[in-house]
Design a protein around this motif. Structure first.
Motif, PDB file in Angstrom:
ATOM      1  N   GLY A 139     -13.500  15.314   1.108  1.00  0.00           N
ATOM      2  CA  GLY A 139     -14.312  14.468   0.458  1.00  0.00           C
ATOM      3  C   GLY A 139     -15.639  14.720   0.523  1.00  0.00           C
ATOM      4  O   GLY A 139     -16.318  14.864   1.323  1.00  0.00           O
ATOM      5  N   GLY A 192     -15.352  10.523   1.411  1.00  0.00           N
ATOM      6  CA  GLY A 192     -14.287  10.354   0.408  1.00  0.00           C
ATOM      7  C   GLY A 192     -14.237   9.251  -0.229  1.00  0.00           C
ATOM      8  O   GLY A 192     -15.207   8.881  -1.051  1.00  0.00           O
ATOM      9  N   ASP A 193     -13.230   8.375  -0.407  1.00  0.00           N
ATOM     10  CA  ASP A 193     -13.127   7.094  -1.236  1.00  0.00           C
ATOM     11  C   ASP A 193     -14.388   5.948  -0.800  1.00  0.00           C
ATOM     12  O   ASP A 193     -14.836   5.463  -1.538  1.00  0.00           O
ATOM     13  N   GLU A 194     -14.778   6.173   0.281  1.00  0.00           N
ATOM     14  CA  GLU A 194     -15.790   5.139   0.734  1.00  0.00           C
ATOM     15  C   GLU A 194     -17.124   5.577   0.345  1.00  0.00           C
ATOM     16  O   GLU A 194     -17.832   4.697   0.055  1.00  0.00           O
ATOM     17  N   HIS A 231     -17.387   4.691  -3.503  1.00  0.00           N
ATOM     18  CA  HIS A 231     -17.373   3.270  -3.354  1.00  0.00           C
ATOM     19  C   HIS A 231     -18.991   2.764  -3.434  1.00  0.00           C
ATOM     20  O   HIS A 231     -19.344   1.932  -3.898  1.00  0.00           O
ATOM     21  N   PHE A 269     -15.081   2.175  -9.409  1.00  0.00           N
ATOM     22  CA  PHE A 269     -15.061   2.508  -8.046  1.00  0.00           C
ATOM     23  C   PHE A 269     -15.925   1.517  -7.139  1.00  0.00           C
ATOM     24  O   PHE A 269     -15.833   1.606  -5.924  1.00  0.00           O
ATOM     25  N   ARG A 273      -9.382   0.435  -5.805  1.00  0.00           N
ATOM     26  CA  ARG A 273      -9.232   1.450  -6.754  1.00  0.00           C
ATOM     27  C   ARG A 273      -9.706   2.860  -6.360  1.00  0.00           C
ATOM     28  O   ARG A 273      -9.255   3.957  -6.758  1.00  0.00           O
ATOM     29  N   ALA A 274     -10.744   2.906  -5.374  1.00  0.00           N
ATOM     30  CA  ALA A 274     -11.509   4.043  -4.990  1.00  0.00           C
ATOM     31  C   ALA A 274     -10.518   4.574  -4.203  1.00  0.00           C
ATOM     32  O   ALA A 274     -10.221   6.017  -4.170  1.00  0.00           O
ATOM     33  N   LYS A 275      -9.835   3.984  -3.164  1.00  0.00           N
ATOM     34  CA  LYS A 275      -8.727   4.603  -2.423  1.00  0.00           C
ATOM     35  C   LYS A 275      -7.616   5.049  -3.031  1.00  0.00           C
ATOM     36  O   LYS A 275      -7.172   6.200  -2.797  1.00  0.00           O
ATOM     37  N   TYR A 295      -9.490   8.168  -5.546  1.00  0.00           N
ATOM     38  CA  TYR A 295      -9.980   9.326  -4.864  1.00  0.00           C
ATOM     39  C   TYR A 295      -9.274  10.656  -4.523  1.00  0.00           C
ATOM     40  O   TYR A 295      -9.703  11.663  -4.796  1.00  0.00           O
ATOM     41  N   ARG A 319      -9.705  14.636  -5.608  1.00  0.00           N
ATOM     42  CA  ARG A 319      -9.692  15.601  -4.746  1.00  0.00           C
ATOM     43  C   ARG A 319      -8.927  16.869  -5.236  1.00  0.00           C
ATOM     44  O   ARG A 319      -9.187  17.999  -4.964  1.00  0.00           O
TER      45      ARG A 319
END
Length: 136
Positions: free
Chosen positions: A64, A76-78, A81, A101, A106-108, A111, A115
């Motif tokens: 990520g 990554g998703d964080e 976001h 995001f 939704r991001a979690k 993502y 990837r």
């Protein structure tokens, strides 16, 4: 009083991934984000310090993108976001990106799909993943 961050912000991404590189070029961040550096993790001459910081903290850039602000790391998703929270609504891309995001949930969920797209693109283009020790 300005809400501008006093610490530089580093957004670390895979410059060989067409999706990652295009994403960071399209993203428009608020001026309040402060001093921001887009760091291609494959360019050791400019990324070694921050990539080594990520690696030492246990993060794999192949899993990520990362946002580094001082000792705080969003991965990554964080990361995606936080970037959405800092983005402007100046373009259609940014409005859609922000809507999707800004929700951590939704991001979690989304993502990992991004990837997978990165990994498929790298495989199709014949590009290897970033080696964790290549910046030492």
């Amino acid at each position: 009083m300005s809400s501008r961050s006093t610490e530089p912000i580093y957004v670390v991404y895979d410059g060989a991934c067409p999706f990652c590189a295009h994403y960071v070029r399209l993203l428009r961040l608020r001026e309040a984000a402060g001093e921001l550096y887009l760091v291609d993790a494959r360019a050791p001459e400019t990324s070694a310090g921050v990539v080594n910081q990520l690696s030492a903290a246990g993060y794999d850039i192949n899993l990520g993108m990362a946002l580094v602000r001082g000792n705080r790391i969003a991965h990554g998703d964080e990361c995606i976001h936080e970037l959405a929270l800092m983005s402007t609504t100046s373009s259609a891309f940014n409005r859609v990106n922000a809507w999707i995001f800004r929700s951590p949930a939704r991001a979690k969920v989304l993502y990992p799909v991004l990837r997978v797209g990165r990994n498929v693109a790298l495989r199709v283009l014949g590009i290897s993943k970033i080696q964790s020790g290549e910046h030492r």
